[in-house]
Design a protein around this motif. Structure first.
Motif, PDB file in Angstrom:
ATOM      1  N   TYR A 252       4.979  76.100  62.917  1.00 34.03           N
ATOM      2  CA  TYR A 252       5.208  74.673  63.189  1.00 34.03           C
ATOM      3  C   TYR A 252       5.271  73.883  61.886  1.00 34.03           C
ATOM      4  O   TYR A 252       6.179  73.069  61.680  1.00 34.03           O
ATOM      5  N   GLN A 253       4.297  74.097  61.021  1.00 35.23           N
ATOM      6  CA  GLN A 253       4.258  73.346  59.755  1.00 35.23           C
ATOM      7  C   GLN A 253       5.490  73.633  58.903  1.00 35.23           C
ATOM      8  O   GLN A 253       6.013  72.728  58.222  1.00 35.23           O
ATOM      9  N   LYS A 254       5.981  74.875  58.967  1.00 35.42           N
ATOM     10  CA  LYS A 254       7.200  75.221  58.241  1.00 35.42           C
ATOM     11  C   LYS A 254       8.393  74.450  58.807  1.00 35.42           C
ATOM     12  O   LYS A 254       9.233  73.931  58.065  1.00 35.42           O
ATOM     13  N   GLU A 255       8.461  74.358  60.140  1.00 40.95           N
ATOM     14  CA  GLU A 255       9.570  73.657  60.800  1.00 40.95           C
ATOM     15  C   GLU A 255       9.533  72.154  60.527  1.00 40.95           C
ATOM     16  O   GLU A 255      10.562  71.537  60.262  1.00 40.95           O
ATOM     17  N   ILE A 256       8.345  71.550  60.599  1.00 38.61           N
ATOM     18  CA  ILE A 256       8.259  70.093  60.385  1.00 38.61           C
ATOM     19  C   ILE A 256       8.573  69.761  58.928  1.00 38.61           C
ATOM     20  O   ILE A 256       9.193  68.723  58.632  1.00 38.61           O
ATOM     21  N   ALA A 257       8.161  70.635  58.015  1.00 37.24           N
ATOM     22  CA  ALA A 257       8.489  70.420  56.598  1.00 37.24           C
ATOM     23  C   ALA A 257       9.994  70.503  56.374  1.00 37.24           C
ATOM     24  O   ALA A 257      10.573  69.693  55.647  1.00 37.24           O
ATOM     25  N   ALA A 258      10.649  71.472  57.045  1.00 37.26           N
ATOM     26  CA  ALA A 258      12.102  71.609  56.921  1.00 37.26           C
ATOM     27  C   ALA A 258      12.816  70.405  57.548  1.00 37.26           C
ATOM     28  O   ALA A 258      13.841  69.946  57.040  1.00 37.26           O
ATOM     29  N   PHE A 259      12.263  69.911  58.654  1.00 40.11           N
ATOM     30  CA  PHE A 259      12.817  68.746  59.350  1.00 40.11           C
ATOM     31  C   PHE A 259      12.805  67.515  58.442  1.00 40.11           C
ATOM     32  O   PHE A 259      13.818  66.817  58.285  1.00 40.11           O
ATOM     33  N   ARG A 260      11.667  67.275  57.798  1.00 36.63           N
ATOM     34  CA  ARG A 260      11.561  66.127  56.892  1.00 36.63           C
ATOM     35  C   ARG A 260      12.421  66.334  55.649  1.00 36.63           C
ATOM     36  O   ARG A 260      13.045  65.396  55.147  1.00 36.63           O
TER      37      ARG A 260
END
Length: 298
Positions: A252-260
């Motif tokens: 999840y943290q990897k995805e949200i970082a990529a999203f931002r």
């Protein structure tokens, strides 16, 4: 009950008011042709020339005209106009989310908007407001009178984020609505397809508007502080999903970082200021740091 005043406490006003909005919102396009005058603002309309006279500032000499005529001429300007700002507020249901912070994302965004509205009115610059979910729901035309601050805060304080969202469509509507070059300040969690949102933002940029994107997430949406089996619910579609939070956290943290990061890079390419925020940050401190960093770039 929440009141408009709660979004702009006296200590925040004191902190924010130390900043000169004109210094923060300056953009290269506004700086071109900027000259001293009895008027306030940035946008200067070139009108005609007149002969250089003793006492005129040599910096105002038009050297291109001198090269052609071998004579000194001064650029003469008509009135300057103040910078116009629009606060664009996301009303989608997801903005009401909070996990353990005192403020929801919506409360946080309103506090930012209130501070910026105060700054603009304080500088006698007109500021307006638009609210949107799947489309623009309400708008206040830009005004620079002190009463505008109360009008904006009263409207914001009585809003509730309850709808679904179509950020791209709403921003496209806004781009079509604005007739004059403006600073558009967008407050949203941006929980939508970044490509679609950026296409709409490009429309604003194509029309020469300065865009500042305040990306507001809840602290929990950034850190994912859950443990064990949890049930997650989409606040807009009501769709639910059970996950093992402990095992899911890294992904999840990897995805949200990529999203931002996607928004950050796309905004950089578009010449848009991207301001990354979450509700664990003191909004006045975060805003002050952003404004100072913006000033240092120009």
């Amino acid at each position: 009950m929440t009141t408009a005043e709660s979004y702009l406490k006296p200590e925040v006003i004191r902190q924010i008011s130390r900043l000169d909005l004109r210094a923060q919102f300056v953009v290269k396009g506004f700086l071109q042709g900027l000259h001293a005058s009895p008027y306030h603002g940035f946008s200067v309309e070139f009108s005609e020339h007149r002969r250089y006279e003793q006492g005129d500032d040599p910096k105002d000499i038009d050297w291109l005209v001198y090269a052609k005529t071998d004579r000194y001429y001064i650029k003469k300007f008509e009135a300057e106009t103040n910078i116009t700002g629009y606060l664009a507020m996301d009303l989608s249901r997801s903005m009401a989310y909070t996990y353990r912070q005192e403020m929801t994302k919506f409360d946080y965004a309103i506090s930012l908007a209130a501070a910026l509205c105060y700054l603009m009115v304080h500088q006698q610059d007109p500021v307006g407001l638009v609210t949107f979910d799947t489309k623009i729901r309400a708008s206040l035309p830009p005004k620079s009178k002190r009463k505008q601050l109360g009008d904006v805060l009263s409207l914001l304080a009585n809003l509730k984020p309850t709808g679904e969202t179509d950020i791209a469509h709403s921003l496209s509507q806004l781009a079509a609505m604005l007739k004059h070059r403006s600073v558009v300040m967008i407050f949203s969690d941006l929980l939508a397809d970044p490509d679609e949102v950026m296409r709409a933002i490009y429309q604003l940029r194509h029309r020469n508007h300065d865009v500042i994107l305040f990306h507001v997430l809840d602290e929990a949406e950034v850190t994912f502080p859950f443990d064990g089996m949890v049930e997650l619910e989409d606040p807009e579609t009501k769709e639910r999903m059970k996950v093992d939070a402990s095992n899911y956290r890294k992904d999840y943290q990897k995805e949200i970082a990529a999203f931002r990061d996607k928004y950050r890079q796309d905004c950089f390419q578009a010449g848009v200021d991207y301001v990354e925020l979450d509700t664990s940050m003191q909004f006045d401190k975060a805003l002050t740091e952003y404004l100072i960093s913006r000033q240092s770039r120009f």
